[in-house]
Design an enzyme around this catalytic site. Structure first.
Site, mmCIF file in Angstrom:
data_model
loop_
_atom_site.group_PDB
_atom_site.id
_atom_site.type_symbol
_atom_site.label_atom_id
_atom_site.label_comp_id
_atom_site.label_asym_id
_atom_site.label_seq_id
_atom_site.Cartn_x
_atom_site.Cartn_y
_atom_site.Cartn_z
ATOM 1 N N HIS A 25 11.668 -0.579 1.871
ATOM 2 C CA HIS A 25 10.339 -0.764 1.290
ATOM 3 C C HIS A 25 9.570 -1.835 2.069
ATOM 4 C CE1 HIS A 25 7.488 -1.289 -2.189
ATOM 5 N NE2 HIS A 25 7.397 -2.486 -1.650
ATOM 6 N N GLU A 26 10.209 -2.980 2.288
ATOM 7 C CA GLU A 26 9.551 -4.067 3.011
ATOM 8 C C GLU A 26 9.335 -3.718 4.475
ATOM 9 O OE1 GLU A 26 8.253 -6.578 1.543
ATOM 10 O OE2 GLU A 26 9.107 -6.089 -0.418
ATOM 11 N N HIS A 29 6.056 -1.986 4.861
ATOM 12 C CA HIS A 29 4.951 -2.955 4.961
ATOM 13 C C HIS A 29 4.865 -3.523 6.381
ATOM 14 C CE1 HIS A 29 4.090 -2.954 0.721
ATOM 15 N NE2 HIS A 29 5.223 -3.524 0.361
#
Length: 373
Positions: A25-26, A29
């Site tokens: 998920h990170e 980003h």
């Protein structure tokens, strides 16, 4: 009943599910940020004290931290990993806060979108390897062929040979569609449209509210009407690689719809808030699914990844969806939301998240065998 897995399997399963999914998920980003020219000061795998790390040529500190429960990316100009701007630092080139609105929107959305893509990828892989389970046979699986010992459908007047064509006015394609719609609505009055002797009629009755346990003793509240199909059997239809992706997207859409329905039911009181689970329950299910084999474990990981995407898209300040809500307001107002309003919104969002975590953790603890649940 299945044998309970050893304790180490709960711990390993939890780390192998939540750690990589939060890190991915990170990473979503981070990669979109790099692509759009936003610099990152740190990318951490895990939380807490740094165990090992190095600084790359772009100035990003890559860290391995002591608590391997996910990770975070901290962009330039952020006060913390939640992308709250540091008031003591002047805006500088390459910082997240000086990026244009559309860039910030894409960067924030990239995290949950990455989790969604992981879920789609896993489901698509399974479809391409194992095929798509479909009901096949000369008989219409929507035709009622049997009743359970206790059947609210039979008590309401539905007969053997009736074909259920719609529920609450929405057409159903097969027995799976009937079952899935009923499962989601225990104790709810529903209207079943049935075809009998060439004529259609509506039969209204309340679904049974049943508590059922899986092989590990985990109890779920489900809706039942006590009917079985007259015919049809499951076969695995071969699926090509390109066909598997739309099927996977459809599967994710259906599961997301179930999540939304479940939340609505909790809000209006149709379901107990005790059905919500947190880290302890995730660890329990992770270990149980790991004990069943690789396919079950990876399927569970896909569900958790989809849950992470769904939760992070909720418009709650401090979550990605909260940031996106602020950006939507900024686009409409043509200027950012004021710092005071932003601060109070984030404080409120953090309180909401903390209260939610306390509630689900209490639910998890109470559900442990130690407390007789």
């Amino acid at each position: 009943m299945f044998e309970a897995p050893p304790f180490w399997m709960y711990l390993v399963g939890f780390l192998l599910v939540l750690g990589p999914l939060v890190t991915v998920h990170e990473l979503g980003h981070y990669l979109v940020g790099r692509w759009l020219g936003v610099k990152a000061d740190a990318f951490s795998v895990g939380f807490g004290k740094e165990v090992a790390g190095y600084t790359d040529r772009h100035g990003t500190r890559w860290r391995l931290s002591i608590l391997p429960l996910g990770g975070y990316v901290q962009f330039r100009g952020d006060m913390n990993p939640a992308s709250i701007p540091d008031p003591d630092v002047q805006p500088q080139e390459g910082s997240f806060q000086t990026a244009s609105l559309w860039k910030r929107t894409l960067i924030v959305a990239a995290g949950p979108v990455t989790n969604l893509l992981v879920a789609i990828g896993i489901f698509a892989t399974f479809f391409s390897i194992y095929g798509n389970p479909v009901i096949a046979g000369p008989e219409d699986s929507r035709m009622v062929g049997a009743f359970a010992e206790e059947s609210v459908a039979r008590d309401a007047g539905i007969q053997i040979g009736d074909t259920i064509t719609a529920i609450d006015g929405s057409a159903v394609e097969d027995f799976d569609a009937i079952r899935n719609e009923v499962l989601l609505h225990p104790g709810r009055e529903m209207v079943f449209t049935v075809s009998r002797d060439g004529a259609e009629r509506d039969v209204s009755f309340t679904t049974a509210r049943v508590e059922e346990a899986d092989g590990f003793g985990n109890v779920s509240v489900l809706g039942r009407i006590g009917v079985g199909p007259a015919g049809g059997e499951y076969v695995f239809e071969e699926v090509g690689l390109f066909e598997s992706v739309p099927l996977a997207i459809e599967r994710c859409w259906d599961i997301t719809g179930m999540m939304v329905t479940g939340i609505k039911q909790i809000i209006v009181g149709d379901r107990s808030i005790k059905e919500l689970g947190g880290p302890i329950k995730i660890a329990k299910f992770s270990g149980e699914q790991m004990s069943l084999g690789l396919v079950s474990f990876v399927s569970f990981a896909a569900l958790i990844s989809l849950n992470l995407a769904f939760i992070n898209f909720l418009p709650i300040p401090a979550l990605d969806g909260g940031h996106l809500a602020f950006y939507a307001a900024e686009a409409i107002r043509r200027k950012p939301v004021g710092p005071q309003a932003t601060e109070w919104a984030y404080r409120t969002g953090i309180v909401i998240v903390l209260v939610f975590m306390v509630v689900v953790t209490v639910n998890d603890v109470i559900s442990l065998p130690l407390f007789g649940s």
